[in-house]
Design a protein around this motif. Sequence first.
Motif, PDB file in Angstrom:
ATOM      1  N   GLY A 106       0.790  -1.392  -0.044  1.00 53.09           N
ATOM      2  CA  GLY A 106      -0.047  -0.192  -0.168  1.00 53.09           C
ATOM      3  C   GLY A 106       1.024   0.976   0.250  1.00 53.09           C
ATOM      4  O   GLY A 106       2.157   1.005  -0.410  1.00 53.09           O
ATOM      5  N   TRP A 107       0.198   2.071   0.018  1.00 49.92           N
ATOM      6  CA  TRP A 107       0.893   3.900   0.110  1.00 49.92           C
ATOM      7  C   TRP A 107       0.240   4.674   1.388  1.00 49.92           C
ATOM      8  O   TRP A 107      -0.844   3.882   1.845  1.00 49.92           O
ATOM      9  N   LEU A 108       1.619   5.429   1.550  1.00 54.37           N
ATOM     10  CA  LEU A 108       1.281   6.612   3.126  1.00 54.37           C
ATOM     11  C   LEU A 108       1.892   7.489   2.501  1.00 54.37           C
ATOM     12  O   LEU A 108       2.769   8.057   1.213  1.00 54.37           O
ATOM     13  N   ASN A 109       1.195   9.150   2.814  1.00 52.30           N
ATOM     14  CA  ASN A 109       1.456  10.041   2.165  1.00 52.30           C
ATOM     15  C   ASN A 109       0.433  10.415   1.074  1.00 52.30           C
ATOM     16  O   ASN A 109       1.080  11.333   0.137  1.00 52.30           O
ATOM     17  N   THR A 110      -0.416   9.571   0.797  1.00 50.13           N
ATOM     18  CA  THR A 110      -1.000  10.384  -0.237  1.00 50.13           C
ATOM     19  C   THR A 110      -2.920  10.596  -0.487  1.00 50.13           C
ATOM     20  O   THR A 110      -3.303  10.469  -1.632  1.00 50.13           O
ATOM     21  N   GLY A 111      -3.111  10.108   1.078  1.00 48.83           N
ATOM     22  CA  GLY A 111      -4.068  10.533   1.017  1.00 48.83           C
ATOM     23  C   GLY A 111      -5.134   8.949   0.696  1.00 48.83           C
ATOM     24  O   GLY A 111      -6.256   9.267   0.201  1.00 48.83           O
ATOM     25  N   GLY A 112      -4.474   8.058   0.287  1.00 49.45           N
ATOM     26  CA  GLY A 112      -5.035   6.517  -0.108  1.00 49.45           C
ATOM     27  C   GLY A 112      -5.161   6.623  -0.474  1.00 49.45           C
ATOM     28  O   GLY A 112      -5.424   5.976  -1.781  1.00 49.45           O
ATOM     29  N   ALA A 113      -4.240   7.163  -2.143  1.00 44.70           N
ATOM     30  CA  ALA A 113      -4.018   7.131  -3.456  1.00 44.70           C
ATOM     31  C   ALA A 113      -2.737   5.683  -3.693  1.00 44.70           C
ATOM     32  O   ALA A 113      -1.928   5.886  -3.381  1.00 44.70           O
ATOM     33  N   PRO A 163       5.567  10.885  -1.299  1.00 39.05           N
ATOM     34  CA  PRO A 163       4.970   9.708  -0.967  1.00 39.05           C
ATOM     35  C   PRO A 163       5.848   8.021  -0.462  1.00 39.05           C
ATOM     36  O   PRO A 163       7.368   8.256  -0.820  1.00 39.05           O
ATOM     37  N   VAL A 164       5.484   7.503   0.387  1.00 36.14           N
ATOM     38  CA  VAL A 164       5.945   6.120   0.290  1.00 36.14           C
ATOM     39  C   VAL A 164       5.102   4.539   0.320  1.00 36.14           C
ATOM     40  O   VAL A 164       4.067   4.718   0.330  1.00 36.14           O
ATOM     41  N   LEU A 165       5.910   4.304  -0.713  1.00 39.43           N
ATOM     42  CA  LEU A 165       5.278   3.052  -0.689  1.00 39.43           C
ATOM     43  C   LEU A 165       5.920   1.865  -0.341  1.00 39.43           C
ATOM     44  O   LEU A 165       7.303   1.447   0.848  1.00 39.43           O
TER      45      LEU A 165
END
Length: 570
Positions: free
Chosen positions: A14-21, A94-96
């Motif tokens: 998942g991703w962080l710092n993207t607002g859920g995108a 963004p963080v993967l």
Amino acid sequence: MTARVRAPELRGRGWLNTGGAAYRIADLRGRFVLLDFWTFCCVNCLHVLEELRPVEEEYAEELVVVGVHSPKFVHEADPDALAAAVERYEVRHPVLDDPELITWQAYTARAWPTLVLVDPEGYVVAQYAGEGHAHALGRLLGELVEEHRARGTLQPGDSPYVAPEIEPSTLRFPADAAPLGDGRVLVADAGHDRVVELSAEGDELRSWNGFAEPNGLCVVGATAYVADTVHHQLASIDLGSGEVRVLAGDGEQWMQGDGTERLSSPWAVAWWRERVWIAMAGIHQLWTYDPTTGAVEVAGGTTNEGLLDGPLAEAWFAQTSGLAADGDRLWLADSETSSLRFVEDGVVRTAVGEGLFDFGFRDGPADQALFQHPLGVTVLPDRSVAVCDTYNGAVRRYDPATGEVTTLAGGLAEPAAAYVSGAELVVVEGNAHRLTRVPLGHASRTEGFSHTTQRPVTEVAARLRLEVTFEPPPGQKVDDRFGPPSQLVVEATPPALLREGEGRDTALTRTLVLDASVGEGVLHVAARAASCDIEGDGAACHIHQQDWGVPIRIGADADGVLTLPLGGSA
């Protein structure tokens, strides 16, 4: 001509710092993408986060930085722990989340940190390992931005970064604490970049701002000594007048060739033998500060990262993060080797711990017990030692008299340090943003688990050509006017794996002879190279450096060349 390499897809949990995108590599087409492969235990990775901030600001419209979090420790694969680390270290891109190292392997990363630059057309154009590459990236981007703008392939845009919501709290990721009397306590409030004094009831009495992630402190009389980690400084607070002074460090990070006027991520401090001892986590050494003379000296460690006992000057440390004095003995928590060690009579010895890639949660005899990235150590009234076993969320106890390890408390949120208060241990619970009291009277036995960091094993021939590649940044050259511009150190675990080729030399290539009867192990490679400006008065020079721990297995038909990129174009 070298074939251009398409950037592999970005895959993870998942991703962080993207607002859920979520993002694919194609979604970022038209801008440069810098992949920063990191893990939050790694101090070198934290250095790179700071190094990259000016580059991110300068190329805010043309560059998207994506942190690819590829964990070393089991705890780092926990999504809540990762979210806390991203918040604590103020990661502003963004963080993967890559817990199974899928994207790590796709980009052939071999070390934390690794940087990979992808151009606006989706091709890999450069790869760097280690720290000290921000200037190289800046120069390369300076050339490539203009090239792609002229070609019409650059499409500047806004960053996909979305800042997380932060809940206010009195303390924020506290890292250390020391009692002051009358129930008052001094706290290194790392998340708020300050030191704060609290009353016995937890009310804020006064604070000192202007620090940058202070991680360690100790109180000697009316003076508090503070490890100001991100500022790379040792500071003092006069608890009477409130005056703050910088005692050591000029604010710049120590690099190879520097003297003791610069520090590198000081993480813990302790008063021992009339000096302040400093855990210099950034370069795996112990330093001292003499308050009488102001002298700063290297006390132990070679800057090589690992677990090697022996005389102080020859010992290897691994991101020492906790110190505690007990008479003629100085205890230390070596976080990256998950070990408890001590200095006595000028010699470093290991009480608990096995090495860089072995860790776990197991009580029992010291030679079988395991920790996971401990950050704190405290001497108890009976002269046993409490270890803040940070990534296991526990406080453990080591008894030197019996050689046994037990568990005092579990279920804590990254305990980082502790001090004794009567019949209790006051634990600095970092990710819970609080101080927690733990009774000293009870201990239990935990079998837990053992683990070895799982990374891809490279099959190699018994006679192996090691090549560390390095290309100076645009506008710079390798400059040997003042001596050899590079250095390469090679060791192995177990040592018997390496029959020929160990040790230190100036060439970045070396032939190694491996023992097929040993079969497998880890090559420890440390490299650095210097580059300087080609033109201009007072040409600026920069050091590029990295340590690799490469798991290898000897195979009859395996490749006879192992290439490790220190930095340069792909």
